[in-house]
Enzyme design. Structure first.
Site, PDB file in Angstrom:
ATOM      1  NE  ARG A  77     -13.304 -23.394  22.893  1.00  0.00           N
ATOM      2  CZ  ARG A  77     -13.107 -22.879  24.098  1.00  0.00           C
ATOM      3  NH1 ARG A  77     -13.249 -21.590  24.326  1.00  0.00           N
ATOM      4  NH2 ARG A  77     -12.738 -23.642  25.110  1.00  0.00           N
ATOM      5  CE  LYS A 142     -15.311 -15.890  18.445  1.00  0.00           C
ATOM      6  NZ  LYS A 142     -15.660 -16.858  19.491  1.00  0.00           N
ATOM      7  NE  ARG A 278     -16.233 -14.914  30.432  1.00  0.00           N
ATOM      8  CZ  ARG A 278     -17.206 -15.448  31.138  1.00  0.00           C
ATOM      9  NH1 ARG A 278     -17.489 -14.955  32.319  1.00  0.00           N
ATOM     10  NH2 ARG A 278     -17.921 -16.440  30.669  1.00  0.00           N
TER      11      ARG A 278
HETATM   12  C1  BTN Z   1     -16.631 -20.255  18.658  1.00  0.00           C
HETATM   13  O1  BTN Z   1     -15.996 -19.208  18.645  1.00  0.00           O
HETATM   14  O2  BTN Z   1     -17.430 -20.496  19.566  1.00  0.00           O
HETATM   15  C2  BTN Z   1     -16.428 -21.247  17.544  1.00  0.00           C
HETATM   16  C3  BTN Z   1     -17.298 -20.936  16.377  1.00  0.00           C
HETATM   17  C4  BTN Z   1     -17.081 -21.880  15.203  1.00  0.00           C
HETATM   18  C5  BTN Z   1     -18.048 -21.616  14.089  1.00  0.00           C
HETATM   19  C6  BTN Z   1     -17.748 -22.438  12.860  1.00  0.00           C
HETATM   20  S1  BTN Z   1     -18.710 -21.912  11.480  1.00  0.00           S
HETATM   21  C7  BTN Z   1     -18.234 -23.319  10.580  1.00  0.00           C
HETATM   22  C8  BTN Z   1     -18.236 -24.476  11.547  1.00  0.00           C
HETATM   23  N1  BTN Z   1     -19.549 -25.070  11.633  1.00  0.00           N
HETATM   24  C9  BTN Z   1     -20.087 -24.944  12.848  1.00  0.00           C
HETATM   25  O3  BTN Z   1     -21.211 -25.352  13.188  1.00  0.00           O
HETATM   26  N2  BTN Z   1     -19.243 -24.260  13.648  1.00  0.00           N
HETATM   27  C10 BTN Z   1     -18.005 -23.941  12.969  1.00  0.00           C
END
Ligand code: BTN
Length: 285
Positions: A77, A142, A278
């Site tokens: 994100r 997390k 946060r």
């Molecule tokens: C976050 O917490 O910032 C979101 C992370 C999301 C990761 C997943 S892994 C599979 C899919 N492909 C990506 O490039 N991102 C999501």
């Protein structure tokens, strides 16, 4: 879609089955729900989300899933990178089509969080909580990252790509570096981690069930399940944007999945987008 078949033998243990065996194992675990899914399990791609957004399968009534052992530029994100490790993570994206004329699906990323939490609870994980909009936490750390992106390209209609990254076994140096804040399934389940095909099948089945509820009832049909797991219910939080931040009490979410923040000047409605939550104070997870 397959970018490379290169798999250095020093990274993956010799016992790791080849991707086609993994695909077959997922189908077996899905049982009666298997016909709903098309599974593609590849060695490497840039990002499973990017691959499915750039090349969104047309709506054939099934859910297309791309799993990758390795992503060269996994997306998180707010423009962040997502790191994963072959065999130490489960990294996949799936495509969900919406009927023509459907407005942008409100609260979908929260629905994905609830589905992941439910699937992991069924597998025995206790103490799961959700951090708005969709981080999945165990004991405040997390465990899962979720990135939902919309695709309108070749799909001839609206489709959402739901990308999910689960830490299964973090390398020891990563754990030490991250200290508190990040955890893995091995810790959450005392080492008894299910195989990735079984885990993926459990997640897909739960996503399919909950997205059916969402398709008929919208986010209000899932809101209660999200609120039950809200890690910061009635706790002080700070919402951080790129340029400003806002403090208040986390008062849950509304029917669109927007966060309700009770501030000194009234309740503010916060949309996911480019903000993060946060904790403030010492008692929060
Ligand atoms: C976050 O917490 O910032 C979101 C992370 C999301 C990761 C997943 S892994 C599979 C899919 N492909 C990506 O490039 N991102 C999501």
């Amino acid at each position: 879609m397959r970018r490379s078949h290169f798999r250095p033998p020093d990274i993956l243990p010799a016992s790791t089955p080849p991707p086609n065996a993994l695909q077959a194992a997922v189908i077996t675990h899905l049982g009666a729900q298997a016909p709903r899914f098309v599974i593609d399990w590849v060695d490497e791609c840039v990002s499973t989300n990017i691959a499915l957004i750039e090349n969104t399968p047309a709506d054939d009534g099934r859910v297309h899933v791309l799993v990758a052992e390795r992503q060269s530029a996994g997306r998180g994100r707010r423009g962040r990178q997502w790191q994963s490790w072959p065999d130490g993570s489960l990294t996949f994206s799936s495509v969900w089509h919406f009927a023509r004329g459907t407005p942008a699906p409100a609260g979908l990323s929260l629905v994905a969080g609830v589905a992941v939490a439910r699937a992991l609870e069924r597998l025995g994980v206790v103490g799961l909580q959700l951090k708005w909009p969709n981080d999945v936490l165990v004991n405040g750390e997390k465990l899962v990252g979720i990135l939902v992106e919309l695709s309108t390209g070749r799909a001839r209609g609206l489709a959402a790509v739901i990308g999910i990254g689960i830490n299964l076994r973090l390398p020891p140096d990563v754990r030490i570096e991250a200290q508190a804040g990040v955890t893995d399934l091995a810790h959450a389940l005392d080492g008894d981690v299910p195989g990735r095909p079984a885990l993926l099948a459990a997640l897909l089945a739960e996503l399919d069930n909950l997205l059916a509820t969402y398709a008929s009832g919208g986010f209000p049909a899932v809101k209660g399940a999200w609120e039950q797991r809200n890690a910061f219910a009635e706790l002080p939080v700070r919402i951080c944007g790129d340029e400003a931040s806002l403090e208040g009490i986390c008062a849950g979410v509304d029917d669109d999945g927007a966060l309700l923040l009770r501030t000194a000047t009234g309740t503010q409605r916060i949309l996911a987008g480019d903000v993060s939550l946060r904790p403030l104070g010492g008692d929060a997870p």
